[in-house]
Design an enzyme around this catalytic site. Structure first.
Site, short mmCIF file in Angstrom:
data_model
loop_
_atom_site.label_atom_id
_atom_site.label_comp_id
_atom_site.label_asym_id
_atom_site.label_seq_id
_atom_site.Cartn_x
_atom_site.Cartn_y
_atom_site.Cartn_z
N CYS A 139 -2.91 -4.13 1.15
CA CYS A 139 -4.26 -4.19 0.58
C CYS A 139 -4.24 -3.81 -0.90
CB CYS A 139 -5.19 -3.26 1.36
SG CYS A 139 -6.84 -3.21 0.69
N CYS A 142 -7.12 -1.73 -2.16
CA CYS A 142 -7.11 -0.32 -1.78
C CYS A 142 -6.10 0.46 -2.63
CB CYS A 142 -6.68 -0.12 -0.33
SG CYS A 142 -7.29 -1.33 0.81
N ASP A 143 -4.94 -0.12 -2.87
CA ASP A 143 -3.83 0.68 -3.40
C ASP A 143 -3.36 0.30 -4.80
OD1 ASP A 143 -3.79 2.04 -0.98
OD2 ASP A 143 -2.52 0.53 -0.04
#
Ligand code: NAP
Length: 310
Positions: A139, A142-143
Site C-alpha cells: 500500500c 499507507c507507507d
C-alpha cells in the site's frame, strides 16, 4: 458440520466490514432484519489501509479511509446491526439454515451476505512476508511517506503499479518500476503518466528474486532475475488482488480467478439465500462506491428473498 439447534441463530449474517458489508448492514438493519456482521481482526476492509479518499461522493474535500469506515460502522450500529470480531473458519451452505463456524462458536442464519473482499497478491518470496512492514508494503498510500528522499521500487505492470509508482515520486528520490514483460498492462493514460515522470525508471523483463535486508536494517536492495541489484529502501508489491473466497470453494460458483459469480444483474449466488457483494465478486470496478452499491443490492435482494423466496 450439522445444525444441532443450539447455535446462535440470526435472520441475516453479513461477513465482512468493508464498504459492501457495512452498506448491506445499514440497509438490512433499517429493514428490521437485525443483522449480525462478523469481521476478522482487521475491520474496515481495504479502505483502512488508504489515506485520503477523494472519489467517494459526498465528501468534496475528501475523507480519510479509516474515518469513512468508522462513519459507516456507526451508521450500521445506529440501526441495530450487531458487529462482532470472529474469524469464520468453515461454512456449510447446503441446508436451508446456513452454518458458520468461528473457533468454538457456531452461528446459523437464513440469509448470508458475503462481503469478504479481496487481498493484495504477493510475489511469493520468503523475505516478502518477513519484511512486510519493514520496507515491504502492498500500500503506497499507507507507507510511501516513510521513505521520503529514499530510492524505492514497485513491482507490477497494471494500473495499480503505475498509480503507486507515480504516487511514490512525491516522496522518493527515485522509483524503479519493475515489470516481468516488455510492455505494461496498464491503461494508456497511466502508462503515459509513468513514462513522462523523470523520477521513474522502468526495469523491463525482470522479476525480483531476492529482497535483501532485515527487520533491523529494513530493505537494503533487491536482486533481480537479470542479475541486476537495485539499491532501494522500500518495495511496493502491486501485482493484483486475490478474492477472499477460500471458505466457499466447492460450494459457490467461482470464476477461474476465484471470484464469486453472482446471477446477472443481482447479488444472488448459485445457492438460495446466499448473496455476494463488493470486491469478492468484482474484479473490474473495485471501488468503494461500487462495493457500497452492491452491498445495498445484497441487502435488498436478501430482504425480498426472505419475504417471498424462503
Ligand atoms: P492487474 O491489472 O491484474 O495487473 C497486475 C500486474 O502485475 C500485471 O502487469 C502482471 O503482469 C503483474 N504480475 C502479476 N503477478 C505477478 C508476479 N507474480 N510477479 C510479477 N508481476 C506480476 O492488477 P491491478 O493493477 O491491481 O489492477 C486491477 C484492476 O483494478 C484493473 O482492472 C485496473 O484497471 C483497476 N485499477 C484501476 C485504477 C484506476 O483506474 N485508477 C487503479 C488501480 C487499479 P502481466 O502484465 O505480465 O500479467
Amino acid at each position: 458440520m450439522r445444525y444441532n439447534g443450539q447455535m446462535e441463530h440470526h435472520k441475516v449474517i453479513i461477513l465482512g466490514s468493508g464498504p459492501a458489508g457495512l452498506t448491506a448492514a445499514v440497509y438490512a438493519s433499517r429493514a428490521s432484519l437485525n443483522p449480525l456482521l462478523l469481521h476478522g481482526p482487521l475491520p474496515g476492509g481495504q479502505l483502512t489501509t488508504t489515506t485520503d479518499v477523494e472519489n467517494y461522493p459526498g465528501f468534496p474535500e475528501g475523507i480519510m479511509g479509516p474515518d469513512l469506515m468508522i462513519a459507516m460502522e456507526n451508521q450500521a450500529k445506529r440501526f441495530g446491526t450487531i458487529i462482532k470480531t470472529e474469524v469464520v473458519t468453515e461454512v456449510s451452505l447446503s441446508q436451508s439454515k446456513k452454518i458458520l463456524k468461528a473457533g468454538s462458536k457456531e452461528y446459523s442464519c437464513d440469509a448470508l451476505i458475503i462481503a469478504t473482499g479481496a487481498s493484495a497478491k504477493l510475489i511469493g518470496l520468503p523475505e516478502e512476508k518477513e519484511l512486510m512492514g519493514y520496507g515491504v508494503s502492498t500500500c503506497a498510500t499507507c507507507d510511501g511517506a516513510f521513505f521520503r528522499g529514499k530510492p524505492m521500487a514497485v513491482v507490477g505492470g497494471g494500473d495499480s503499479a503505475c498509480e503507486e509508482a507515480s504516487f511514490l515520486t512525491k516522496f522518493g528520490s527515485k522509483v524503479y518500476l519493475i515489470h516481468r514483460r516488455d510492455e505494461l498492462r496498464a491503461s494508456k493514460i497511466m502508462q503515459d503518466r509513468v513514462f513522462k515522470n523523470e523520477k521513474i525508471e522502468m526495469v523491463w523483463n525482470a522479476t525480483v528474486t531476492k529482497i535483501n535486508g532485515s527487520k533491523e536494517s529494513g530493505v537494503k536492495s533487491l536482486t533481480l532475475s537479470n542479475g541486476r541489484e537495485l539499491e532501494v529502501e522500500a518495495l511496493f508489491v502491486a501485482i493484483g488482488h486475490t478474492p477472499n473466497t477460500s471458505l466457499f470453494k466447492g460450494s459457490l460458483d467461482l470464476d477461474e480467478n476465484g471470484y464469486i459469480v453472482p446471477k446477472t444483474g443481482s447479488t444472488h449466488t448459485n445457492i438460495e439465500g446466499v448473496f455476494a457483494c463488493g470486491d469478492v465478486q468484482d474484479h473490474v470496478y473495485r471501488q468503494a462506491i461500487t462495493a457500497a452499491g452492491s452491498g445495498c443490492m445484497a441487502a435488498i435482494d436478501a430482504e425480498r428473498w426472505l419475504a417471498h423466496g424462503a
